[in-house]
Design an enzyme around this catalytic site. Structure first.
Site, mmCIF file in Angstrom:
data_model
loop_
_atom_site.group_PDB
_atom_site.id
_atom_site.type_symbol
_atom_site.label_atom_id
_atom_site.label_comp_id
_atom_site.label_asym_id
_atom_site.label_seq_id
_atom_site.Cartn_x
_atom_site.Cartn_y
_atom_site.Cartn_z
ATOM 1 N N SER A 30 52.393 -44.593 15.802
ATOM 2 C CA SER A 30 52.515 -43.157 16.092
ATOM 3 C C SER A 30 53.931 -42.663 15.796
ATOM 4 C CB SER A 30 52.209 -42.892 17.575
ATOM 5 O OG SER A 30 50.858 -43.143 17.838
ATOM 6 N N ARG A 34 55.509 -40.017 12.721
ATOM 7 C CA ARG A 34 56.297 -38.840 13.106
ATOM 8 C C ARG A 34 57.702 -38.887 12.530
ATOM 9 N NH1 ARG A 34 52.164 -39.686 16.471
ATOM 10 N NH2 ARG A 34 51.407 -38.060 17.879
ATOM 11 N N ARG A 130 35.291 -38.688 9.704
ATOM 12 C CA ARG A 130 35.845 -38.228 10.985
ATOM 13 C C ARG A 130 36.030 -36.706 11.021
ATOM 14 N NH1 ARG A 130 40.669 -42.194 12.543
ATOM 15 N NH2 ARG A 130 40.407 -41.103 14.532
ATOM 16 N N ASP A 328 43.684 -46.391 22.609
ATOM 17 C CA ASP A 328 43.509 -47.352 21.511
ATOM 18 C C ASP A 328 43.300 -48.785 22.012
ATOM 19 O OD1 ASP A 328 43.713 -45.345 19.629
ATOM 20 O OD2 ASP A 328 45.881 -45.563 19.434
ATOM 21 N N ARG A 359 33.780 -46.842 18.362
ATOM 22 C CA ARG A 359 34.279 -48.076 18.981
ATOM 23 C C ARG A 359 33.445 -48.520 20.184
ATOM 24 N NH1 ARG A 359 40.842 -47.132 18.156
ATOM 25 N NH2 ARG A 359 40.846 -47.992 16.036
#
Ligand code: S3P
Length: 454
Positions: A30, A34, A130, A328, A359
């Site tokens: 993440s 960024r 997605r 996650d 998932r």
């Protein structure tokens, strides 16, 4: 060539010796995305160390170059980004391929949506399935337009707003990707953009925006967390040390808790409270897990994680409000829960159905195949722990283009009675290059380093 093209790479994994030593997991995914994006939107040079060099982040690096930033790899994990400034993105000459990365595509869409340029995005078969409507809906409020396939799926063309207006937006889903897309879009809009999150999600974007010099104010209110961003700031290039990824650390930590006699240290892991829910859950299950050398690096809290196998864990009910802080980690928690005593109940996890794969379904089918009873519903999963008998194994698991499904069953295989085959381990490279080498190093008792191995 894309990972979903070409031949699958299966791998069979058997019972492991106890794990020992130091597990140097890769940089935070993440934060790596960024750092590249804000580096590209800043003026001057951003130097990044510890960048995750997985496929997802490399795709974002290529995207930033396509929008006009200079992106250079100086050495292992060492990158330099020379930014174009807020509003300075150029129109890419070709389609932007974000590979497997939902975070990459959604954040980049946000970052370009308030600049008068057009870009077309695509990705692998997983990413093309997605939903993107969750970001294009708020981006439309700024004046951007998006044209995608049915159901808001990629490939999708985004036409950035020529005269963006600031936005006030309450998140309808607990998603740091959506929050971040809106904040990044707010950068090039005049006036104040406000994002309200009823349920807090990972706050790396807010922390890093403040670090780059954006004017950001955060307050708690009855509606939730209110984030106010003043538009059109001048972001200034920074030095960023990326902490190691707690979501990657979760795999060796969980494996150590599955394999009797294990004791490992995972140094320099980010323990931002919006990400650390898994470790809290392990504590409640009775794990011997400790944070040592607590410190702050690059605006993020970091610690060395010590973990020791002392016996079977207890199944618990995970508080649903913790879901965003460990979203996650549910696949690896489900794998670990298979070795626990009693049921582990995971509720409020409907978002798992729109990750790299569904998932909940992937874990439920895989666990059943290795002899673990489960119960699932639209937004919950219950895993019936097999202690004291143990987990049988002896099946082939479909990884479904999902790195975390592949790694969760790879860890389970290391403690199951019979070997387990993962049908395709190529997805592991999206977030954890060197994963298998690192685990093998820990099993032989020597220090494992994903960087050296990867
Ligand atoms: C991420 C946010 C989460 C998470 C993903 C990374 C991010 O997704 O699952 O792996 O970096 O902002 P959602 O925003 O869809 O919850």
């Amino acid at each position: 060539m894309r990972r979903d093209a070409g031949r699958p790479v299966p791998r069979t994994i058997g019972r492991s010796a106890p794990l020992g030593g130091t597990a140097e997991v890769p940089g935070d995914k993440s934060i790596s995305h960024r750092a590249l994006i804000l580096g590209a939107l800043a003026v001057g040079e951003t130097r990044i160390s510890g960048l995750l060099e997985g496929d997802d982040v490399r795709d974002t690096a290529r995207a930033m170059a396509a929008f006009g930033a200079r992106v250079e790899r100086l050495g292992a994990g060492e990158w330099r980004v020379t930014g174009v400034g807020v509003g300075g993105f150029a129109e890419p000459a070709d389609v932007i391929d974000c590979g497997n990365s939902g975070t990459g595509v959604r954040l980049v869409m946000g970052a370009m949506a308030t600049t008068p340029i057009t870009a077309t995005f695509t990705g692998d078969a997983s990413l093309r399935s997605r939903p993107m409507g969750r970001v294009t809906e708020p981006l439309a409020l700024f004046g951007a337009r998006a044209f995608g396939r049915e159901g808001g799926r990629l490939p999708m063309t985004v036409v950035g707003a020529a005269e963006p207006v600031p936005v006030r937006y309450t998140l309808p889903v607990a998603s740091a990707q959506v929050k971040s897309a809106v904040l990044l879009a707010g950068l090039a809009a005049p006036g104040e953009t406000v994002v309200i999150e009823p349920v807090p999600t990972r706050d790396h974007t807010e922390r890093m925006l403040a670090g780059f010099g954006a004017d950001l104010a955060i307050e708690e209110s009855a509606e939730g967390r209110v984030i106010r961003l003043a538009g059109q700031p001048e972001l200034v290039g920074q030095r960023i040390a990326v902490p190691r990824d707690p979501s990657s650390a979760a795999f060796p930590v969980a494996a150590a808790l599955m394999i009797p006699g294990s004791e490992i240290v995972v140094p320099g892991v980010g323990i931002n409270p919006t990400r650390a829910g898994f470790f809290e859950t392990l504590g409640e299950m009775g794990a011997d897990i400790r944070f040592g050398k607590l410190r702050e690096e690059g605006g993020e809290p970091v610690a060395d994680i010590h973990v020791r196998h002392t016996g079977a864990l207890r199944g618990i009910e995970v508080p649903p409000e913790r879901a965003p802080a460990m979203i996650d980690e549910y696949p690896i928690l489900a794998a670990l829960a298979a070795f626990a005593e009693g049921p582990t109940v995971m509720r409020g996890i409907g978002e798992l159905r729109v990750k790299e794969t569904d998932r909940i379904d992937a874990m439920a089918r895989g666990l059943e195949a290795v002899g673990v009873p489960v119960k699932e519903g639209e937004d919950f999963l219950v895993v019936h722990g097999r202690s004291p008998e143990g987990v049988r194994g002896g099946a082939t698991i479909a990884s479904r283009l999902d790195h975390r499904i592949a790694m969760s069953f790879a860890c389970l295989a290391m403690a199951a009675a019979e070997p387990v085959t993962i049908d395709d381990v190529r997805p592991v490279a999206t977030s954890f290059p060197g994963f298998f080498e690192l685990m093998a190093g820990l099993a032989s008792g020597v220090a494992g380093s994903a960087e050296e191995a990867g």
